[in-house]
Design an enzyme around this catalytic site. Sequence first.
Site, PDB file in Angstrom:
ATOM      1  N   HIS A 132       1.966 121.152   0.508  1.00 16.32           N
ATOM      2  CA  HIS A 132       3.385 120.922   0.782  1.00 16.32           C
ATOM      3  C   HIS A 132       3.780 121.811   1.955  1.00 16.32           C
ATOM      4  CE1 HIS A 132       7.768 121.148   0.119  1.00 16.32           C
ATOM      5  NE2 HIS A 132       7.663 120.076  -0.634  1.00 16.32           N
ATOM      6  N   ASP A 209       0.415 127.832  -5.098  1.00 15.27           N
ATOM      7  CA  ASP A 209       1.648 127.064  -5.270  1.00 15.27           C
ATOM      8  C   ASP A 209       1.501 126.247  -6.556  1.00 15.27           C
ATOM      9  OD1 ASP A 209       3.659 125.173  -5.288  1.00 15.27           O
ATOM     10  OD2 ASP A 209       3.365 124.503  -3.232  1.00 15.27           O
ATOM     11  N   GLN A 212       3.640 121.842  -8.904  1.00 16.64           N
ATOM     12  CA  GLN A 212       3.279 120.586  -9.547  1.00 16.64           C
ATOM     13  C   GLN A 212       2.364 120.778 -10.749  1.00 16.64           C
ATOM     14  OE1 GLN A 212       4.676 117.749  -8.764  1.00 16.64           O
ATOM     15  NE2 GLN A 212       5.697 118.422  -6.906  1.00 16.64           N
ATOM     16  N   LYS A 235      11.336 121.138 -11.374  1.00 17.02           N
ATOM     17  CA  LYS A 235      10.275 120.157 -11.621  1.00 17.02           C
ATOM     18  C   LYS A 235       9.757 120.241 -13.064  1.00 17.02           C
ATOM     19  CE  LYS A 235       8.826 120.299  -6.785  1.00 17.02           C
ATOM     20  NZ  LYS A 235       9.454 119.033  -6.351  1.00 17.02           N
TER      21      LYS A 235
END
Length: 415
Positions: A132, A209, A212, A235
């Site tokens: 991302h 990261d 997700q 999220k």
Amino acid sequence: MNARAETAPLPLDVERIRADFPLLSRTVHGKPLIYFDSANTSQKPVSVIEAVDRHYREHNANVARAVHTLGEEATAAYEGARDALARFINAPSRDEVILTSGTTQAINMVAYSYALPRLKPGDAIVTTVMEHHANIVPWQLVAERTGATVKAAPIDEKGELILEEYFKLLTPEVKLACVGHVSNVTGTVNPVREIARECRKRGIPLLVDGSQAAPHRKVDVQALGCDFYAITGHKMLAPTGTGALWAKREHLMAMPPFFGGGEMIREVRFEGTVFADPPHRFEAGTPNIAGFAGMSAAIDYLEGIGFDRLKAHEQDLLAYATEAIAALPGVRIFGQAKEKEPVISFLLEGAHANDMATLLDLQGVAVRSGHHCAHPLMQCFGVPATLRASLAFYNTRAEVDQFIDAVGRVRKLLL
């Protein structure tokens, strides 16, 4: 009964779960909503909505600034979120968890407080082409200021990171390595433990990261072996404007503040300021207190379901939806890694992703189209955009069937 059957997680009562999410019952353009955009932001259960509402109705005050009852209650809620997050990711200490507005702020904090003071001309930061933009652009900005470079490891045709190439980039001049735990475009799960092990051999800190990953799998930062781990609340059922950075205490103690202001100090004099110890050193100003009350509720909800049950349902949906999408005429699926989370990016030959998404919206289907804040990955695939269906535990096979029917109708209009 065999051992596998005995240990299989109990199936989710998805209809009961869906009743906890008010927005899933609405209609769009006169059609029942099919929400397949959870990688963008998840929907929120009633318990999270009520936690935010309750904070403003009953406990609204600032944190760490008042000894009155409301101030103590607000502080307890805010610090309770830190405790919940530390438990959620198995952090060694709550004092290693910094509350942020999300992964973007968390990564920028590492970029400017950790990387920037350590970089010099000739140094490098390693990342991957599947990241991302939040795990690319901050590194470019600090590299530009210091004369360092940013190197990106490639992926293969399945959308999997080529580990050998990543490891080749881990040369002595590398001061920080970065990787996404799960790709927001393809759902590819990266082997973080293996990457962390190779980084440790070379004395290179690793940032992960986890935006997700946290909504879909149990995160254990101690088992992963990384140095920094960033997550985003919105999220994983929590309100927007919430998230966290976990970092090893040795790094936090050596990092200067990212923001300056109230509540991140011990003493301020014009001759010089003494900063607070981590984590409060990095939490200047009034935070999103109500949002973190909601984040605690979101963590409680996820833990109440259990990641074993959640994952079993999502993996079933992923397999079912992948097979159905693959059967569409002229389809190209981007990223078919061996290990994935429930994200499917695809295109239909002759149809633009944005046109598809616009027409699907008229059918009540919410999916994302575009570059997904991942321009380098789109360039790698040789396309300007994809259509992305991202699923969650509150979705059903029936919704997948309706989605495929809607895609078929849209296809007839466009081709």
